[in-house]
Enzyme design. Structure first.
Site, PDB file in Angstrom:
ATOM      1  N   CYS A   1       7.589   3.767   2.198  1.00 62.88           N
ATOM      2  CA  CYS A   1       8.007   3.304   3.514  1.00 62.88           C
ATOM      3  C   CYS A   1       9.492   2.960   3.515  1.00 62.88           C
ATOM      4  O   CYS A   1       9.986   2.262   2.641  1.00 62.88           O
ATOM      5  CB  CYS A   1       7.197   2.076   3.929  1.00 62.88           C
TER       6      CYS A   1
ATOM      7  N   SER B   1       0.809  -1.221   0.000  1.00 64.99           N
ATOM      8  CA  SER B   1       0.000   0.000   0.000  1.00 64.99           C
ATOM      9  C   SER B   1       0.834   1.260   0.000  1.00 64.99           C
ATOM     10  O   SER B   1       0.334   2.338  -0.298  1.00 64.99           O
ATOM     11  CB  SER B   1      -0.918   0.022   1.230  1.00 64.99           C
ATOM     12  N   CYS B   2       2.115   1.159   0.330  1.00 65.29           N
ATOM     13  CA  CYS B   2       2.941   2.355   0.446  1.00 65.29           C
ATOM     14  C   CYS B   2       4.318   2.104  -0.113  1.00 65.29           C
ATOM     15  O   CYS B   2       5.071   1.296   0.418  1.00 65.29           O
ATOM     16  CB  CYS B   2       3.060   2.784   1.913  1.00 65.29           C
ATOM     17  N   GLY B   3       4.656   2.803  -1.179  1.00 66.98           N
ATOM     18  CA  GLY B   3       5.963   2.625  -1.794  1.00 66.98           C
ATOM     19  C   GLY B   3       7.030   3.499  -1.201  1.00 66.98           C
ATOM     20  O   GLY B   3       8.193   3.402  -1.574  1.00 66.98           O
TER      21      GLY B   3
END
Length: 259
Positions: A102, A98-100
Site C-alpha cells: 500500500c 495486511s498489505c505491504g
C-alpha cells in the site's frame, strides 16, 4: 449466560523506518525483532544485499513531544558508499498489517530486480518433508498460542529443520523479520531453503523471497495470480494449500521429489 473475562490480545503498533534520518516507510507491526524487520525490508526493496552494507540500526530518542522514546521509530545508517533508497520506493501512506504494498509511489517499483537468480538453485525437497512443515510452523508459534491472532513465517532447510521463525500481525512483516535474521546470521542469498508462511501467498511475499535468494515458498492457503506469475518468471517453486498430505504446486514442480 454472558461471562466477562480478560483476554490476551496481539499487540499492533506503527513502526517508522528511516534511513539517515529521512522517513522511508511506516508499517503496522507486532513489536519485537524490529531491527530484523527493518533490515529485511531494506533487502526486499533492493537497498541492501549484505549485512556489511548496514552501518547501524537504532531506536530514535525524541520520538515524542517530551523527548521520550516510543520504540516505534528506527533509523538505519547505511555503510559508506551504499546508495540511499531510490525515491520511487518511498511509501506515501501507512502500510497496513495486511498489505505491504500500500502506498507504493510507483507500480513499476514493485518488480524489484533480484540480485540472486533463484532459478539456478539446485535444491530439491521431498514432498513428505514439505507436508509436515505447516505443523512444524504451528508448533513453534508461541505467541499465537496465547492470542490466536498472528501470522508466522518460518525458514527451513531441505531436511525440514526449522532455522528461524518469526510472528507478526502482518505476513509481510513476519517474512521481513526472517529475511533480516538471515542477512545477519547466515548471509544472503538464503540458498537451499524453504520459506513457509501462514495464510496466503501474495505477490509481495514471492518478491521478498526472491530478493533474499529463497528458492521455495510454501503457504497453507491460496496464492494470487500475480504471485504465480512472478514465481514462474523468476524460477521459484511456489506451493499453496499445503495441508496434510495435500498441496497444489503452481510453479517450479521440478524441485519436488516423491519417494
Amino acid at each position: 449466560m454472558a461471562d466477562a473475562r480478560a483476554d490476551t490480545l496481539t499487540v499492533e503498533e506503527p513502526l517508522e523506518i528511516r534511513v539517515a534520518g529521512k522517513p522511508l516507510s511506516v508499517t503496522m507491526r507486532t513489536p519485537g525483532d524490529d531491527f530484523d524487520l527493518a533490515a529485511g525490508f531494506l533487502v526486499s526493496e533492493g537497498v541492501v544485499r549484505g549485512a556489511q552494507q548496514i552501518s547501524s540500526i537504532r531506536y530514535c530518542a525524541g520520538a515524542t513531544s517530551d523527548g521520550g522514546n516510543t520504540y516505534n521509530v528506527l533509523d538505519v545508517v547505511l555503510a559508506a558508499g551504499v546508495p540511499p533508497p531510490d525515491p520511487s520506493i518511498e511509501r506515501n501512506f501507512y502500510m497496513t498489517s495486511s498489505c505491504g504494498l500500500c502506498g507504493k509511489a510507483s507500480l513499476d517499483a514493485v518488480r524489484t530486480s533480484a540480485t540472486w537468480p533463484v532459478a539456478d538453485d539446485p535444491l530439491t525437497v521431498d514432498a513428505e518433508t514439505l507436508a509436515v512443515l505447516p505443523d512444524e510452523l504451528r508448533a513453534a508459534q508461541r505467541v499465537f498460542d496465547r492470542t490466536g491472532g498472528l501470522h508466522a513465517a518460518g525458514l527451513f532447510d531441505a531436511q525440514g529443520h526449522l532455522l528461524c521463525l518469526r510472528e507478526d500481525v502482518g505476513r509481510h512483516n513476519a517474512v521481513d523479520k526472517v529475511v533480516g535474521w538471515g542477512l545477519k546470521e547466515r548471509g544472503l542469498p538464503l540458498t537451499s531453503t524453504v520459506l513457509m508462511v501462514s495464510g496466503r501467498a501474495s505477490f509481495e511475499l514471492v518478491q521478498k523471497a526472491a530478493m533474499a535468494g529463497i528458492p521455495v515458498l510454501a503457504a497453507v492457503s491460496a496464492p494470487s495470480s500475480l504471485a504465480v506469475d512472478l514465481a514462474a518468471e523468476v524460477g521459484m517453486t511456489l506451493v499453496g494449500f499445503l495441508r496434510g498430505t495435500s498441496m497444489n504446486v503452481y510453479a517450479g514442480r521440478h524441485r519436488l521429489v516423491e519417494r
